[in-house]
Design an enzyme around this catalytic site. Structure first.
Site, mmCIF file in Angstrom:
data_model
loop_
_atom_site.group_PDB
_atom_site.id
_atom_site.type_symbol
_atom_site.label_atom_id
_atom_site.label_comp_id
_atom_site.label_asym_id
_atom_site.label_seq_id
_atom_site.Cartn_x
_atom_site.Cartn_y
_atom_site.Cartn_z
ATOM 1 N N CYS A 251 0.866 -1.187 0.000
ATOM 2 C CA CYS A 251 0.000 0.000 0.000
ATOM 3 C C CYS A 251 0.902 1.236 0.000
ATOM 4 O O CYS A 251 2.065 1.146 -0.406
ATOM 5 C CB CYS A 251 -0.980 -0.026 1.171
ATOM 6 S SG CYS A 251 -0.226 0.038 2.809
ATOM 7 N N ARG B 41 -3.474 -0.615 5.356
ATOM 8 C CA ARG B 41 -4.028 -1.695 4.527
ATOM 9 C C ARG B 41 -3.105 -2.904 4.402
ATOM 10 O O ARG B 41 -3.522 -4.045 4.676
ATOM 11 C CB ARG B 41 -4.380 -1.159 3.126
ATOM 12 C CG ARG B 41 -5.528 -0.183 3.138
ATOM 13 C CD ARG B 41 -5.623 0.576 1.827
ATOM 14 N NE ARG B 41 -4.489 1.495 1.667
ATOM 15 C CZ ARG B 41 -4.281 2.272 0.615
ATOM 16 N NH1 ARG B 41 -5.130 2.208 -0.400
ATOM 17 N NH2 ARG B 41 -3.245 3.076 0.565
ATOM 18 N N ASP C 209 -8.210 3.829 0.973
ATOM 19 C CA ASP C 209 -7.288 4.197 2.043
ATOM 20 C C ASP C 209 -8.101 4.634 3.268
ATOM 21 O O ASP C 209 -8.833 5.622 3.195
ATOM 22 C CB ASP C 209 -6.424 5.359 1.535
ATOM 23 C CG ASP C 209 -5.306 5.692 2.491
ATOM 24 O OD1 ASP C 209 -5.365 5.219 3.641
ATOM 25 O OD2 ASP C 209 -4.399 6.409 2.081
HETATM 26 P P1 4NP Z 1 -1.855 2.812 4.084
HETATM 27 O O1 4NP Z 1 -2.514 4.147 4.657
HETATM 28 O O2 4NP Z 1 -1.278 3.156 2.730
HETATM 29 O O3 4NP Z 1 -3.012 1.887 3.987
HETATM 30 O O4 4NP Z 1 -0.802 2.390 5.085
HETATM 31 C C1 4NP Z 1 -1.821 5.369 4.750
HETATM 32 C C2 4NP Z 1 -1.048 5.617 5.846
HETATM 33 C C3 4NP Z 1 -0.387 6.835 5.960
HETATM 34 C C4 4NP Z 1 -0.510 7.776 4.962
HETATM 35 C C5 4NP Z 1 -1.283 7.513 3.855
HETATM 36 C C6 4NP Z 1 -1.930 6.300 3.742
HETATM 37 N N1 4NP Z 1 0.152 9.038 5.085
HETATM 38 O O5 4NP Z 1 -0.057 9.882 4.225
HETATM 39 O O6 4NP Z 1 0.936 9.217 6.022
#
Ligand code: 4NP
Length: 158
Positions: free
Chosen positions: A7, A13, A123
């Site tokens: 991800c 995720r 997300d």
């Molecule tokens: P992930 O979610 O891609 O599912 O781990 C996110 C976690 C952090 C961020 C964006 C998406 N961020 O911008 O810090």
């Protein structure tokens, strides 16, 4: 067989997907290595988001010990299959591929459930717990399908 879940941050995720798939392959007695990574480096070294940890724990899956890492080109050699959560992850991973054989390893996770529909695992970062719950359910459906589809003859027995 080695499977990598990818991800953006590797704290919401993909660590949930890693925990779910690891649990399912263990229950099925399959010799499958599961890992996860993020295309971004914002959270490298961090544990998963508390909301992801709490949601997974509710279903008996402990992801609290995982640590975020960034996807790197060596992962194309280290893994047989690379599942991405959304279109942005897909683009970012494909950009790092130099060979067609590497590109061929990259799949949208939800293609295993909805082939060709280009569905995304949303997300959940900016939302509340309901978003994590929904994502968990979607990931679980996809991981069930992956386990069903694993070719038992291709699994090395140690
Ligand atoms: P992930 O979610 O891609 O599912 O781990 C996110 C976690 C952090 C961020 C964006 C998406 N961020 O911008 O810090």
């Amino acid at each position: 067989m080695k499977i990598l879940m990818v991800c953006l941050g590797n704290i919401c995720r993909s660590p949930m997907a890693e925990g779910i798939l690891r649990s399912k392959v263990a229950n099925a007695g399959l010799n499958v290595i599961v890992d996860s990574a993020g295309t971004g480096d914002y959270h490298v070294g961090e544990a998963p988001d508390d909301r992801a940890i709490v949601t997974a724990k509710k279903y008996g899956i402990d992801i609290s010990e995982l640590a975020a890492r960034q996807f790197h080109p060596g992962d194309f050699d280290a893994f047989d299959r690379i599942y991405v959560m959304d279109s942005s992850n897909h683009r970012n991973v494909l950009q790092l591929a130099t060979l067609d054989s590497q590109k061929a390893k990259v799949h949208r996770l939800l293609d295993v459930v909805y082939p060709g529909e280009e569905m995304e695992v949303p997300d959940p970062w900016f939302g509340g717990m309901e978003g994590f719950e929904r994502v968990f359910e979607v990931l679980e459906t996809a991981c069930d399908k992956i386990v069903q589809n694993i070719d038992f003859h291709n699994i090395k027995i140690n």
